[in-house]
Design an enzyme around this catalytic site. Structure first.
Site, PDB file in Angstrom:
ATOM      1  N   LYS A 202       0.865  -1.183   0.000  1.00  0.00           N
ATOM      2  CA  LYS A 202       0.000   0.000   0.000  1.00  0.00           C
ATOM      3  C   LYS A 202       0.898   1.228   0.000  1.00  0.00           C
ATOM      4  O   LYS A 202       1.696   1.430   0.920  1.00  0.00           O
ATOM      5  CB  LYS A 202      -0.897  -0.009   1.229  1.00  0.00           C
ATOM      6  CG  LYS A 202      -1.752   1.244   1.331  1.00  0.00           C
ATOM      7  CD  LYS A 202      -2.827   1.092   2.358  1.00  0.00           C
ATOM      8  CE  LYS A 202      -3.663   2.353   2.455  1.00  0.00           C
ATOM      9  NZ  LYS A 202      -4.697   2.240   3.472  1.00  0.00           N
ATOM     10  N   LYS A 259      -2.033  -1.505  -3.904  1.00  0.00           N
ATOM     11  CA  LYS A 259      -2.944  -0.365  -3.885  1.00  0.00           C
ATOM     12  C   LYS A 259      -2.161   0.937  -3.909  1.00  0.00           C
ATOM     13  O   LYS A 259      -1.197   1.045  -3.147  1.00  0.00           O
ATOM     14  CB  LYS A 259      -3.771  -0.455  -2.603  1.00  0.00           C
ATOM     15  CG  LYS A 259      -4.623   0.748  -2.318  1.00  0.00           C
ATOM     16  CD  LYS A 259      -5.277   0.567  -0.997  1.00  0.00           C
ATOM     17  CE  LYS A 259      -6.105   1.796  -0.714  1.00  0.00           C
ATOM     18  NZ  LYS A 259      -6.677   1.768   0.593  1.00  0.00           N
TER      19      LYS A 259
END
Ligand code: PBG
Length: 335
Positions: A202, A259
Site C-alpha cells: 500500500k 494499492k
C-alpha cells in the site's frame, strides 16, 4: 499496378482484428463481474448521502446497504468491502470505538450475513475511521504511529469482525507483523475460516483523497493532506513493495493486495510472478474520481475508460479487483 514496398509481407497481424468475431476469439483477458469487489460506505442512519468527490458513490444506512447488496448480487457482483463512517463525536485519539462490539460496521456485517449469507463480506481493518487524528494507528508520546500497540488493537478488531460474520478481514494499516498477529489471534479465537486479504503493498498515495472525504477521516478545515509516509510505501519503491508482499505471505495472508492499482501495474505484474497466492488490486477513490471528472467535462468517455482501466489491472496480473465501478461494470458487461 506498381510494385508496392510490402508486396512480400506475409505476416499481417491485422488479419486477426478484422471483425468482432475474430477479435473475440483472440481476446486474452476477459473481465467478469465475479472478479470485482464493490467497496461500500456505511453510515448510521438517514437517507443515502452522496460522496461529493466520488460521483455515484453513497454512504448507506444499514437498511439501504442491504438493498444495495441485493442489487449487486443480482448484477453478478458477489463481494463487497465495507467501510464505516462514524459520527465525529465517537472518534478519539486511540480509536476506542473500533473495539465496541456494537460499532456500526459490526452491526452492518451481522445484518448482511443474516440476510445475504452468500455475499463475500470483506471488512477493512484499520483505525483511521475511528481516530480523531486520522492516522491508521495509535500515536506514541512523540506523535509517531506506534506499531506494536496498533497491531494489538487490529488483532482484536479481527476477532470481532470474524464473530460478526466477516469472511475476509483486510488490514489496510501497513503496520509490521500485523498479518501474523491477526492470524494467530483469529486461530486462538477459533475463527480459523476467516481469511486475510493483506493490503501488502500500500503506497503513500495522493490518490486516496476522495476516500478520506467518504469516511470523514480528515477534517475539512485541514488544508494539508495527512502524511502517512512513516507506514505506507514510497511510490518510488518496487523492491520494498516486493519485500512487504513476501512478508505478508509468510505471515499467513490468503490474498496479497497492491494499492493503488492503475499507477502500480508494474508492481502487480511482479507480484503475480513471485507468488502463488491470489493477487488483489485496489482501484482507489482518486483513480475513480479522475475518470468521472474528465467525463463530466466531456473530455473522456466514462464507460470506455472505465473498462480499459480495469482490464489493464487484470491483464497486469490481478485476480481480484476492488473498484468503485464494480456495479457499473457488471451492468455494462451484461449488455
Ligand atoms: C485506510 C484506507 C484508505 C483507503 C482504504 N483504506 C485510505 C488511507 O490509507 O488513507 C483508500 C481507499 C481509496 O482511496 O479508495 N485504512
Amino acid at each position: 499496378m506498381s510494385k508496392g514496398l510490402l508486396d512480400n509481407l506475409r505476416i499481417r497481424p491485422r488479419r486477426m482484428r478484422r471483425f468482432e468475431g475474430l477479435r473475440a476469439l483472440t481476446e486474452e483477458t476477459v473481465l467478469r463481474p465475479a472478479d470485482l469487489v464493490q467497496p461500500l460506505f456505511v453510515k448510521e442512519e438517514g437517507a443515502k448521502e452522496p460522496v461529493e468527490s466520488m460521483p455515484a458513490v453513497y454512504r448507506f444506512s444499514i437498511p439501504d446497504l442491504l438493498e444495495e447488496c441485493r442489487e449487486l448480487l443480482d448484477a453478478g457482483i458477489r463481494a463487497i468491502a465495507l467501510f464505516p463512517k462514524i459520527p465525529n463525536d465517537l472518534k478519539d485519539s486511540t480509536g476506542t470505538e473500533a473495539l465496541n462490539e456494537e460499532t456500526l460496521v459490526l452491526r452492518a456485517a451481522r445484518a448482511l450475513k443474516e440476510v445475504l449469507p452468500e455475499l463475500v463480506l470483506i471488512s477493512d481493518l484499520a483505525l483511521d475511521p475511528y481516530t480523531d487524528h486520522g492516522h491508521d494507528g495509535v500515536l506514541a508520546d512523540d506523535g509517531s504511529v506506534s506499531n506494536d500497540s496498533t497491531v494489538e488493537i487490529l488483532a482484536r478488531m479481527a476477532v470481532l469482525a470474524a464473530r460478526a460474520g466477516v469472511d475476509v478481514v483486510a488490514p489496510s494499516d501497513m503496520m509490521d507483523g500485523r498479518v501474523g498477529a491477526i492470524r494467530q489471534q483469529l486461530d486462538e479465537a477459533d475463527e480459523r475460516e476467516t481469511a486475510i486479504m493483506a493490503y501488502s503493498a500500500k503506497f503513500a498515495s495522493a490518490y486516496y483523497g476522495p476516500f478520506r472525504d467518504a469516511v470523514g477521516s480528515v477534517r475539512s478545515e485541514e488544508a494539508q493532506p495527512i502524511d502517512k509516509r512513516t507506514y505506507q510505501l514510497a511510490p518510488s519503491n518496487c523492491r520494498e513493495a516486493l519485500r512487504e508482499l513476501s512478508l505478508d505471505e509468510s505471515e499467513g495472508a490468503d490474498f496479497l493486495m497492491i494499492k493503488p492499482a492503475g499507477p502500480y501495474l508494474d508492481i502487480i505484474r511482479k507480484a503475480r510472478e513471485s507468488t502463488h497466492l491470489p493477487i488483489a488490486a485496489y482501484q482507489v477513490s482518486g483513480e475513480y474520481a479522475q475518470l468521472h471528472a474528465a467525463a463530466e467535462k466531456g473530455w473522456l468517455d466514462l464507460d470506455a475508460c472505465m473498462l480499459e482501466s480495469i482490464v489493464a489491472i487484470k491483464r497486469a496480473g490481478a485476480d481480484v479487483i476492488l473498484t468503485y465501478f464494480a456495479k457499473r461494470v457488471a451492468e455494462r458487461l451484461d449488455d
